[in-house]
Motif scaffolding. Structure first.
Motif, mmCIF file in Angstrom:
data_model
loop_
_atom_site.group_PDB
_atom_site.id
_atom_site.type_symbol
_atom_site.label_atom_id
_atom_site.label_comp_id
_atom_site.label_asym_id
_atom_site.label_seq_id
_atom_site.Cartn_x
_atom_site.Cartn_y
_atom_site.Cartn_z
ATOM 1 N N ARG A 161 -64.178 0.890 -38.630
ATOM 2 C CA ARG A 161 -65.220 0.391 -37.742
ATOM 3 C C ARG A 161 -66.074 -0.681 -38.431
ATOM 4 N N LEU A 162 -66.422 -0.435 -39.704
ATOM 5 C CA LEU A 162 -67.222 -1.429 -40.415
ATOM 6 C C LEU A 162 -66.474 -2.744 -40.559
ATOM 7 N N THR A 163 -65.185 -2.665 -40.795
ATOM 8 C CA THR A 163 -64.406 -3.885 -40.988
ATOM 9 C C THR A 163 -64.174 -4.614 -39.664
ATOM 10 N N MET A 164 -63.837 -3.883 -38.619
ATOM 11 C CA MET A 164 -63.536 -4.519 -37.346
ATOM 12 C C MET A 164 -64.761 -5.155 -36.711
ATOM 13 N N ARG A 165 -65.920 -4.595 -36.892
ATOM 14 C CA ARG A 165 -67.141 -5.155 -36.318
ATOM 15 C C ARG A 165 -67.741 -6.283 -37.171
ATOM 16 N N GLY A 166 -67.151 -6.524 -38.325
ATOM 17 C CA GLY A 166 -67.638 -7.608 -39.157
ATOM 18 C C GLY A 166 -68.923 -7.316 -39.873
ATOM 19 N N LEU A 167 -69.268 -6.077 -40.046
ATOM 20 C CA LEU A 167 -70.509 -5.729 -40.738
ATOM 21 C C LEU A 167 -70.399 -5.977 -42.228
ATOM 22 N N VAL A 168 -69.228 -5.775 -42.783
ATOM 23 C CA VAL A 168 -69.018 -5.992 -44.205
ATOM 24 C C VAL A 168 -67.689 -6.692 -44.393
ATOM 25 N N GLU A 169 -67.606 -7.468 -45.479
ATOM 26 C CA GLU A 169 -66.353 -8.082 -45.882
ATOM 27 C C GLU A 169 -66.017 -7.560 -47.271
ATOM 28 N N LEU A 170 -64.946 -6.845 -47.346
ATOM 29 C CA LEU A 170 -64.595 -6.138 -48.571
ATOM 30 C C LEU A 170 -63.251 -6.610 -49.082
ATOM 31 N N ASP A 171 -63.177 -6.748 -50.400
ATOM 32 C CA ASP A 171 -61.873 -6.969 -51.011
ATOM 33 C C ASP A 171 -61.276 -5.608 -51.374
ATOM 34 N N ASP A 172 -60.167 -5.628 -52.057
ATOM 35 C CA ASP A 172 -59.499 -4.366 -52.376
ATOM 36 C C ASP A 172 -60.343 -3.478 -53.278
ATOM 37 N N TYR A 173 -60.953 -4.048 -54.271
ATOM 38 C CA TYR A 173 -61.751 -3.236 -55.196
ATOM 39 C C TYR A 173 -62.952 -2.626 -54.488
ATOM 40 N N GLU A 174 -63.657 -3.431 -53.675
ATOM 41 C CA GLU A 174 -64.817 -2.911 -52.944
ATOM 42 C C GLU A 174 -64.409 -1.869 -51.909
#
Length: 376
Positions: A342-355
């Protein structure tokens, strides 16, 4: 199939002779009758497909007598065990009770008449019967004694053979150790008093025994209490074929419990029903020869044996705890996955693999701690 020929050499080369390709004198033949023979060699590999191989039927070799034993004798074959259940039930010959009453009354009347004939009938009895008293003639004679004997035997047979048949009860009749039939009729009957009577209960009955040793599919010792629903179908075989048909039934139930793997405590319903059906079939097959019909063998209580009860209790608790932990872990993983998605699809956060891995780790620890505080 490709076939090649090989020629047998006509001479044996001399080790000390000339090299290959050099002409040399022909050595003397070692065998004077030697000749050249063509030997066909069948190769394992073939270049072109050939005709299909011919399959021969398997040969049947008869075993010669005595080949099965080292001493030359013929091995004995086990003979089939055949159980003789004894005579089958058949109806006995009985008369209605009215016939016995009539014979007894006739015997009693004959005794009174003989007493009056012999002059030994008391005056009061003669007056009660309405007959004139007769003076005695010195006591009864041989004729009177014979009449007494005949009337007495008739009366004893008449009254002594009266019997009352009840519903759900039967008599097995025997004479000098020989089976004469079974009486299942009800009401007042006359049965030959010389016959030996054995009463048998033919009603539907149930028996709940004591805990019997058994085992489950894993070989764990159990204690099983069963309820057996049965009845006597053939009274002759149940009475004469075995000494005690109830004791025989108990022994068959115990033997079946040792042969059938039972469903342990906490097992599913299907496993319990399968064990019940197997028990019923085995016990019914064993008791059929003695005239006992078994309808159901139901385990009503299954528990572990005392020597393994504590260990199996701990094992069961550990299994339940592992199942609970697996369910909690599955729900935590689903919650973490749903949160990150949900956080990723809504664009609230942008995370790489480590994060992403760090976030998943933190969320997993948080959710597990929350579930632990909430309790199971």
């Amino acid at each position: 199939m490709t076939t090649t020929t090989s020629h047998v050499p006509e001479h044996v080369p001399d080790p000390g002779g000339p090299a290959d390709g050099a002409a040399g004198p022909r050595p003397v033949r070692l065998i004077h009758t030697e000749s050249t023979t063509e030997i066909p060699l069948h190769l394992l590999f073939r270049d072109a497909p050939g005709p299909a191989p011919v399959r021969l039927p398997p040969a049947v070799v008869a075993r010669r007598p005595g080949a099965g034993r080292p001493d030359g004798g013929e091995r004995p074959r086990p003979a089939a065990v055949r159980v003789d259940p004894g005579p089958a039930e058949r109806p006995a010959r009985v008369l209605p009770g009215a016939a016995g009453v009539f014979a007894g009354v006739c015997g009693a009347a004959g005794c009174l008449a003989t007493s009056w004939w012999a002059g030994v009938l008391p005056p009061l009895a003669a007056e009660a019967l309405g007959v004139p008293a007769r003076a005695g003639a010195g006591g009864p004679g041989p004729a009177q004694w014979a009449a007494y004997a005949g009337a007495g035997v008739l009366g004893l047979f008449g009254f002594g053979g009266l019997a009352r048949g009840r519903t759900g009860r039967a008599w097995v009749l025997g004479l000098f150790g020989r089976y004469r039939g079974t009486v299942r009729r009800t009401g007042l009957l006359w049965v030959n008093p010389l016959l030996l009577r054995r009463r048998v209960d033919v009603r539907l009955r149930h028996w709940r025994g004591e805990p019997v040793p058994a085992a489950d599919r894993s070989g764990v010792a159990l204690r099983v209490t069963v309820l057996v629903v049965w009845r006597v179908r053939d009274t002759a075989r149940a009475t004469l074929g075995v000494e005690d048909h109830e004791g025989y039934l108990r022994a068959c139930v115990e033997a079946a419990l040792l042969r059938v793997p039972m469903a342990g405590p906490g097992a599913g319903r299907e496993a319990a029903e399968a064990a019940q059906d197997a028990l019923t079939r085995l016990v019914a097959a064993d008791t059929e020869a003695v005239g006992v019909e078994v309808f159901a063998v139901r385990p009503v209580r299954v528990e572990y044996a005392p020597e393994v009860a504590a260990a199996m209790h701990r094992r069961r608790i550990a299994a339940l705890d592992a199942q609970h932990r697996a369910s909690v872990l599955g729900s935590v993983v689903d919650s973490v996955e749903d949160t990150v998605t949900r956080l990723t699809m809504r664009g609230l956060v942008e995370l790489d693999d480590y994060e992403r891995k760090a976030l998943v780790k933190d969320l997993t620890v948080a959710f597990c701690a929350g579930r632990g505080e909430a309790g199971p």
